[in-house]
Design an enzyme around this catalytic site. Structure first.
Site, PDB file in Angstrom:
ATOM      1  N   HIS A 200      41.024 -10.819 108.949  1.00 43.65           N
ATOM      2  CA  HIS A 200      40.185 -11.478 107.933  1.00 43.65           C
ATOM      3  C   HIS A 200      39.143 -12.422 108.515  1.00 43.65           C
ATOM      4  O   HIS A 200      38.337 -12.986 107.792  1.00 43.65           O
ATOM      5  CB  HIS A 200      41.059 -12.163 106.873  1.00 43.65           C
ATOM      6  N   THR A 236      57.689  -1.551 106.857  1.00 43.08           N
ATOM      7  CA  THR A 236      56.731  -0.484 106.552  1.00 43.08           C
ATOM      8  C   THR A 236      55.317  -1.004 106.743  1.00 43.08           C
ATOM      9  O   THR A 236      54.976  -2.105 106.293  1.00 43.08           O
ATOM     10  CB  THR A 236      56.936   0.010 105.099  1.00 43.08           C
ATOM     11  N   CYS A 324      43.833 -24.679 106.969  1.00 44.54           N
ATOM     12  CA  CYS A 324      45.225 -25.026 106.745  1.00 44.54           C
ATOM     13  C   CYS A 324      45.417 -26.520 106.583  1.00 44.54           C
ATOM     14  O   CYS A 324      46.368 -26.953 105.967  1.00 44.54           O
ATOM     15  CB  CYS A 324      46.073 -24.548 107.910  1.00 44.54           C
TER      16      CYS A 324
HETATM   17  N1  PLP Z   1      44.830 -19.076 115.074  1.00 48.45           N
HETATM   18  C1  PLP Z   1      43.591 -19.547 114.814  1.00 48.45           C
HETATM   19  C2  PLP Z   1      42.769 -20.080 115.941  1.00 48.45           C
HETATM   20  C3  PLP Z   1      43.084 -19.521 113.514  1.00 48.45           C
HETATM   21  O1  PLP Z   1      41.861 -19.989 113.270  1.00 48.45           O
HETATM   22  C4  PLP Z   1      43.892 -19.002 112.474  1.00 48.45           C
HETATM   23  C5  PLP Z   1      43.421 -19.015 111.063  1.00 48.45           C
HETATM   24  O2  PLP Z   1      42.678 -19.875 110.655  1.00 48.45           O
HETATM   25  C6  PLP Z   1      45.165 -18.505 112.803  1.00 48.45           C
HETATM   26  C7  PLP Z   1      45.597 -18.564 114.106  1.00 48.45           C
HETATM   27  C8  PLP Z   1      46.061 -17.920 111.764  1.00 48.45           C
HETATM   28  O3  PLP Z   1      45.650 -16.630 111.405  1.00 48.45           O
HETATM   29  P1  PLP Z   1      46.179 -15.977 110.037  1.00 48.45           P
HETATM   30  O4  PLP Z   1      45.407 -16.629 108.940  1.00 48.45           O
HETATM   31  O5  PLP Z   1      45.863 -14.522 110.156  1.00 48.45           O
HETATM   32  O6  PLP Z   1      47.638 -16.234 109.971  1.00 48.45           O
END
Ligand code: PLP
Length: 386
Positions: A200, A236, A324
């Site tokens: 994504h 799956t 996050c």
């Molecule tokens: N690692 C980094 C550097 C990211 O920027 C992110 C998402 O923002 C992730 C890991 C986590 O990826 P996912 O959203 O696919 O769990």
């Protein structure tokens, strides 16, 4: 006008990617583990995607493991290496500016008998291969350093770090979630043992990722169950998502240098415009060792959150930290690690572009942002007290 400058949080799925995915919901909907034709059609889609990913990364097809997201890939490596190599040692080296998918897993491992070294970064968010070399000891089993930072866009010296790891016979993982599809990566040429990516972040669907795992290294499956992914990741397969990931990585890495030039030209225009029209701003991250799509500034005397709200009212989507952590009032651990005070870190805004960003959109942001900053500073007690 609506302008989306939060592509580091997630991107729009490219129309061609949606087109490639749709038949895997409605026509080729079999289970890839089934031996009948329906199953084999679905399996062919997964196999094709695996070939697309391998080509994009300079890897072999059997080194590609599909996962549920970048976070899962990161967890699989850290927990898997800690478990598998516990008779060799319990020491892991990482950096202070990793994504929480790494940092929180390291904290968990510390509670379960591992020792973790968090390397500090310089004011631009860089670590050096020398720092890594100095931190490696007899008990070190893994070094995990992100390819590029999600907040400030700084690109780390991955090839040099991988080299010192191999000289000392230590495995090397890179979280390349923000880098894949944005800068060239060749896992074999760069000496990378494990790499995490997520669809994504490069116009693919959400909820599907990859763990590249160098041939000859076998980690325990993080998800236990069936024999999918050659017993390396049970469950799956998300067939349509995997097909979308394959299509997205091929699109993103085709003519990548030209795409990088276009995106970084717009990034540089945005940066030059901000620096020319807004006094007392600090560029966060490295000026040149930087993702082509990342802009991050601390704008003194005002709160990043207020800027975001005003930008949102003008139709512009940006971010004040990683997706996050937004919603939490703690300043970003990344900005603090680069030496910013809490106050300056709070006044930070990230604008992340994509190859879908247009010149008109950047012009619009440059038309709106200085007025927003001026208005907020006029109301700021900090600004008046300076
Ligand atoms: N690692 C980094 C550097 C990211 O920027 C992110 C998402 O923002 C992730 C890991 C986590 O990826 P996912 O959203 O696919 O769990």
């Amino acid at each position: 006008m609506r302008v989306y400058l939060d592509n580091a949080a997630t991107t729009a799925v490219a129309p061609k990617v949606v087109e490639a995915m749709l038949p895997y919901y409605t026509i080729f909907y079999g289970n890839p583990s089934s031996v009948h034709a329906f199953g084999q059609e679905a399996k062919a889609g997964v196999d094709h995607a695996r070939a697309q990913v391998a080509k994009a990364l300079g890897a072999k097809e059997d080194e590609i493991i599909f996962t549920g997201c970048g976070t899962e890939s990161d967890n699989t490596v850290l927990l898997g290496v800690a478990e598998k190599y516990k008779s060799k040692g319990n020491h892991i080296i990482t950096t202070a500016i990793e994504h929480h998918a790494i940092l929180h897993t390291c904290e968990y491992l510390e509670k379960h008998g591992c020792e973790v070294t968090y390397l500090p970064v310089d004011e631009y968010g860089r670590v050096t291969a020398e720092q890594v070399a100095a931190a490696i000891k007899d008990t070190t089993i893994l070094v995990s350093v992100m390819f590029a930072n999600n907040e400030i866009g700084t690109i780390e010296p991955i090839e040099e770090i991988a080299k010192v790891c191999h000289e000392k016979d230590v495995l090397f993982h890179t979280d390349a979630v923000q880098a894949v599809g944005h800068v060239p990566i060749d896992v074999h040429a760069m000496g990378i043992d494990f790499l995490s990516l997520s669809a994504h972040k490069f116009h693919g669907p959400k909820g599907v990722g990859v763990l590249y795992c160098k041939k000859g290294i076998r980690l325990p499956s993080f998800i236990m169950g069936g024999a999918q992914e050659s017993r390396r990741r049970a469950g799956t397969e998300n067939v349509a998502g995997i097909v979308g990931l394959g299509e997205a990585i091929e699109l993103a890495t085709t003519d990548l240098p030209a795409k990088m030039r276009n995106v970084s030209r717009l990034r540089d225009k945005l940066m030059a415009g901000i620096e020319a029209s807004i006094p007392e701003v600090r560029l966060n991250g490295h000026r040149t060792e930087r993702l082509p799509n990342n802009v991050n500034y601390s704008i003194r005397y005002i709160e990043g959150e207020s800027i975001l709200l005003m930008l949102d009212m003008a139709g512009i989507a940006a971010s004040s930290g990683s997706a996050c952590t937004s919603g939490s009032l703690d300043p970003s651990h990344v900005l603090l690690a680069t030496g910013l005070t809490h106050e300056v870190a709070h006044g930070s805004v990230r604008m992340s572009l994509s190859d879908m960003t247009t010149e008109e959109e950047i012009d619009y942001v440059l038309e709106k942002l200085p007025g927003i900053v001026e208005k907020l500073r006029a109301m700021s007690p900090l600004y008046h007290a300076k």
